[in-house]
Scaffold this active site. Structure first.
Site, PDB file in Angstrom:
ATOM      1  N   ASP A  54       0.862  -1.181   0.000  1.00 53.90           N
ATOM      2  CA  ASP A  54       0.000   0.000   0.000  1.00 53.90           C
ATOM      3  C   ASP A  54       0.895   1.225   0.000  1.00 53.90           C
ATOM      4  OD1 ASP A  54      -1.907   2.048   0.485  1.00 53.90           O
ATOM      5  OD2 ASP A  54      -3.243   0.552   1.363  1.00 53.90           O
ATOM      6  N   SER A 165     -14.517  -3.829 -12.255  1.00 51.01           N
ATOM      7  CA  SER A 165     -15.615  -3.088 -11.644  1.00 51.01           C
ATOM      8  C   SER A 165     -16.832  -3.154 -12.559  1.00 51.01           C
ATOM      9  CB  SER A 165     -15.205  -1.625 -11.426  1.00 51.01           C
ATOM     10  OG  SER A 165     -16.327  -0.814 -11.149  1.00 51.01           O
ATOM     11  N   TYR A 178     -11.793   5.571 -15.645  1.00 52.90           N
ATOM     12  CA  TYR A 178     -11.851   4.408 -14.746  1.00 52.90           C
ATOM     13  C   TYR A 178     -12.458   3.204 -15.467  1.00 52.90           C
ATOM     14  CZ  TYR A 178     -13.201   1.799 -10.491  1.00 52.90           C
ATOM     15  OH  TYR A 178     -13.375   0.855  -9.517  1.00 52.90           O
ATOM     16  N   LYS A 182     -10.665  -0.436 -16.199  1.00 51.01           N
ATOM     17  CA  LYS A 182     -11.220  -1.634 -15.562  1.00 51.01           C
ATOM     18  C   LYS A 182     -11.607  -2.696 -16.589  1.00 51.01           C
ATOM     19  CE  LYS A 182     -11.006  -0.858 -11.128  1.00 51.01           C
ATOM     20  NZ  LYS A 182     -10.083  -1.683 -10.305  1.00 51.01           N
ATOM     21  N   GLY A 211     -18.131  -2.042   0.055  1.00 44.32           N
ATOM     22  CA  GLY A 211     -17.766  -0.800   0.699  1.00 44.32           C
ATOM     23  C   GLY A 211     -16.257  -0.718   0.867  1.00 44.32           C
ATOM     24  N   ARG A 213     -12.600   2.369   0.577  1.00 42.65           N
ATOM     25  CA  ARG A 213     -12.205   3.768   0.535  1.00 42.65           C
ATOM     26  C   ARG A 213     -12.614   4.426  -0.778  1.00 42.65           C
ATOM     27  NH1 ARG A 213      -5.974   4.125   2.371  1.00 42.65           N
ATOM     28  NH2 ARG A 213      -5.895   2.715   0.605  1.00 42.65           N
TER      29      ARG A 213
END
Length: 744
Positions: A54, A165, A178, A182, A211, A213
């Site tokens: 990370d 996604s 995005y 994806k 759910g 960040r």
């Protein structure tokens, strides 16, 4: 289950030698409260050694830090697991993988979970917004996976998870950058599954809804809480287990639900035809078929079907090229073989056809032809010409190579149809046409077209032979006879064994044309006039359908499975509104028949027969649906006699309508017009000009008794056997008509 090593936004998992192999890796950019943390904990709990990667930035990719990765590593270690942190960017994938190798000596699973958001409407996306999204999501996944790939190949084992996604699958407003990245991950995973299969490397893609960040910036808090990351992690765990053979898959996951997605392809249309260019107009005209998913298939990723179609067209063009070198026009034309033509239909089309060939709710067993939920819902056998006619029509339009034919001068002379199995009430049939023979008839060419029709299992359903006469295409020196045509039958000279008569509707041609034959000759008076007809004429194949129905009703009790084949010749045109009288003779399982036009006595279908697999028990001559109305013969005779009785018109000067009943029900109506022409007219149907002066209603039997003098008209009226309306005084002149009829 097994052991893992993971990296946070990107997770790397290494198997533990004490448990079954289970290794993985996650994205570099992962939020501690999100999916990355859930993956790390789930794998660590099962014994995996995890590299948590990370960079420590926020959801937009800004900033960096060690806290995010350290927190997950601490949580794993506090529960007795093995984990190390890595703080490099996923674009430095080799450093991330090296951390796993330094700490644990191998790398078995990569989970590419790194992600950031730079949501903008398309018009507002900057170059930086576009580039950073692709660098983190797509390029970062590529860099980490590429670094791990040689180690997985060498050890003969690897599991890769790409995290896509729903935006990548379906698109999403404000996420063009995005969504593109994806969807790219899905394609990358599919390709890796193909390249890695022989090394025991499996690659799958997931599209989680959870759910995290990232999603907490676009979802309300209560929805984020409901979509727990813990509902997604178990699917990833299983996909990375050494017992899971799944590869190349795309899975939607969320709220405890998981489903696999796959592509579908419409049946499509081959727009390329031999010796013809593909045009935008052809695309437009076939757009409904191009986009119709009714017969969709699941593509396997290869283009073999396309190459097969290309080879088919190339082979046909090669054959045409060879035939075109011949000086014999017959050889060139007989090299023709049409492209396969698809015909998709439903019960609606079957019902529309039944109505088009005269089926009516007035008939006793209409439900089996007009109600799709009927227990014995059936397709009238003559429907077998419909898919074949579509194939013929396309071929007539394109023409025959090496042989000149004017499609506007083609007459349909004869028809043969054979069914190999009952036609299903819905489905897709494929037809292909070839030229059986071409005969030189001097004034024109007789062309025999064979059309074979197959079902979706590639089993032959029907065979049609269309005999067409091309006016003006003769004198080419071809043969005058053929051995490949289906011969007609000789009509017996004895009285028919059965007769069936029906009146067609004035709208019959307008209705029948909806089944595929849109020739304006049958609907537009101006086109009919150019063809030499006063009014539009009925389709020959519509009369054909009526006749087949009559035979099947009379000799098969409407059991359509008993039908085998039919052959007819079209002799005279029929006008919508005229009555068709089918006269039938039985000879074994062959039913010979001819069809007459009641109003003028012309034979419109001749030399015809239907071959049945089995004949119903018919012990005596059959007369149905008013087909045996004896009064019809009287009126037909009256029409003939009037031509020499011009004085009668002046004497009577009236229009009569005779409503004939049978068994208490209306059977037919006849107009006797002794007013609007010099010789008078007698015809079946409604009045053509002016108005009716006197209407007489009488049963068929009582009418015959009146004509024969066995029933007094006055007594018939007083007892209700004869009913009058309009100018009843004109009934006094009926004696002159009866006198005319008695000369029969």
């Amino acid at each position: 289950m097994s052991t893992f090593i993971r990296a946070c936004s990107c997770y790397l998992l290494v198997r533990n030698s004490s448990v079954p192999r289970f290794i993985g890796k996650e994205r570099i950019q992962l939020l501690l409260a999100g999916l990355g943390r859930s993956y790390a904990l789930a794998f660590a709990e099962r014994g995996a050694s995890v590299v948590v990667n990370d960079l420590g930035g926020d959801h937009s990719g800004s900033g960096s830090g060690t806290k995010a990765a350290d927190k997950v590593v601490f949580e794993i270690k506090s529960k007795g697991g093995k984990a190390v942190a890595n703080y490099d960017s996923v674009e430095e994938g080799d450093k991330v993988v090296q951390t796993a190798l330094d700490a644990f000596g191998r790398i078995d699973v990569v989970i590419n979970n790194a992600g950031i958001l730079r949501d903008r409407s398309f018009a507002r996306i900057s170059n930086e917004d576009w580039d950073i999204i692709h660098r983190v999501h797509l390029r970062g996944s590529f860099m980490v996976t590429r670094a791990a790939w040689p180690h997985m190949k060498k050890q003969g084992y690897g599991r890769i998870i790409m995290v896509s996604s729903s935006a990548g699958i379906y698109g999403n407003f404000g996420q063009a950058n995005y969504s593109a990245a994806k969807l790219g991950l899905s394609a990358l995973s599919k390709t890796l599954s193909l390249e890695g299969i022989k090394y025991n490397i499996r690659s799958n893609c997931i599209a989680p809804i959870a759910g995290s960040r990232l999603t907490e910036t676009v979802m309300p808090p209560d929805l984020v809480a409901a979509l727990k990351p813990e509902y997604v992690a178990p699917v990833v765990v299983y996909l990375c287990h050494d017992s899971c053979e799944e590869t190349g898959g795309l899975f939607e996951i969320g709220a405890g639900w998981v489903g696999k997605l796959r592509w579908q392809r419409t049946e499509g249309v081959l727009l390329r035809e031999k010796n013809k260019a593909v045009t935008a107009e052809a695309v437009r005209d076939n757009w409904d078929r191009i986009t119709d998913f009714a017969s969709a298939t699941i593509p396997d990723g290869s283009n073999s079907f396309v190459f097969g179609l290309v080879n088919q067209v190339d082979e046909e063009e090669r054959q045409d090229a060879e035939a075109s070198q011949s000086s014999d026009p017959l050889a060139r034309a007989k090299a023709f073989k049409s492209a396969a033509v698809k015909f998709s239909y439903t019960e609606r089309d079957v019902i529309l056809y039944a109505l088009g060939v005269g089926t009516s709710v007035a008939q006793e067993d209409y439900l089996k032809f007009l109600f799709e939920l009927s227990e014995d819902f059936s397709v009238i056998p003559s429907f077998g010409v419909i898919p074949a006619f579509g194939c013929l029509n396309e071929s007539l339009t394109s023409g025959l190579p090496g042989f000149s034919v004017d499609p506007t001068k083609i007459l349909h002379g004869e028809q043969y149809l054979e069914l190999y199995k009952p036609i299903p009430p819905s489905g897709t049939l494929t037809s292909q046409l070839s030229v059986a023979d071409i005969l030189d008839k001097k004034s024109g060419a007789l062309i025999l077209y064979n059309v074979e029709t197959f079902d979706e299992n590639n089993e032959m359903v029907a065979f049609n032979q269309f005999s067409t006469f091309a006016v003006g295409s003769g004198n080419f020196g071809g043969p005058k006879t053929t051995t490949v045509g289906y011969p007609l039958a000789e009509t017996p000279k004895r009285a028919p064994d059965a007769v069936m008569q029906e009146k067609t509707s004035v709208d019959q041609a307008a209705l029948y044309r909806l089944s595929g034959d849109r020739n304006p000759l049958h609907i537009d008076p101006s086109f009919a006039a150019m063809g030499g007809f006063k009014t539009p004429i009925l389709h020959g194949l519509c009369s054909f359908g009526h006749s087949v129905r009559h035979v099947m009703k009379t000799f098969a009790n409407n059991d359509m499975s008993k039908f085998k084949s039919v052959k007819v010749r079209f002799s005279k045109p029929v006008l919508p509104g005229q009555s068709l009288r089918t006269e039938m003779w039985r000879e074994g399982n062959r039913i010979l028949f001819q069809t007459k036009i009641v109003e003028n006595g012309n034979i419109c279908i001749s030399g015809a027969y239907v071959d049945l697999k089995e004949v119903a028990n018919v012990s005596k001559p059959v007369q149905q649906n008013g087909g045996a109305l004896r009064s019809s013969g009287v009126f037909q005779h009256m029409a003939t006699q009037l031509r020499s009785q011009s004085g009668l018109v002046a004497k009577v000067n009236a229009v009569y309508q005779w409503n004939i009943t049978q068994e208490g029900k209306p059977a037919t109506s006849w107009i006797v017009d002794l007013k609007n022409s010099k010789t008078g007219e007698v015809y079946e149907g409604s009045v053509r000009s002016g108005k009716v002066d006197c209407t007489i209603t009488v049963s068929d039997d009582n009418f015959m008794n009146l004509v024969a003098g066995k029933l007094d008209p006055q007594k018939a009226f007083m007892t209700g056997k004869l009913k009058l309306s309009g100018n009843i005084m004109l009934a006094q002149k009926l004696g002159d008509l009866f006198a005319l009829s008695s000369k029969m």
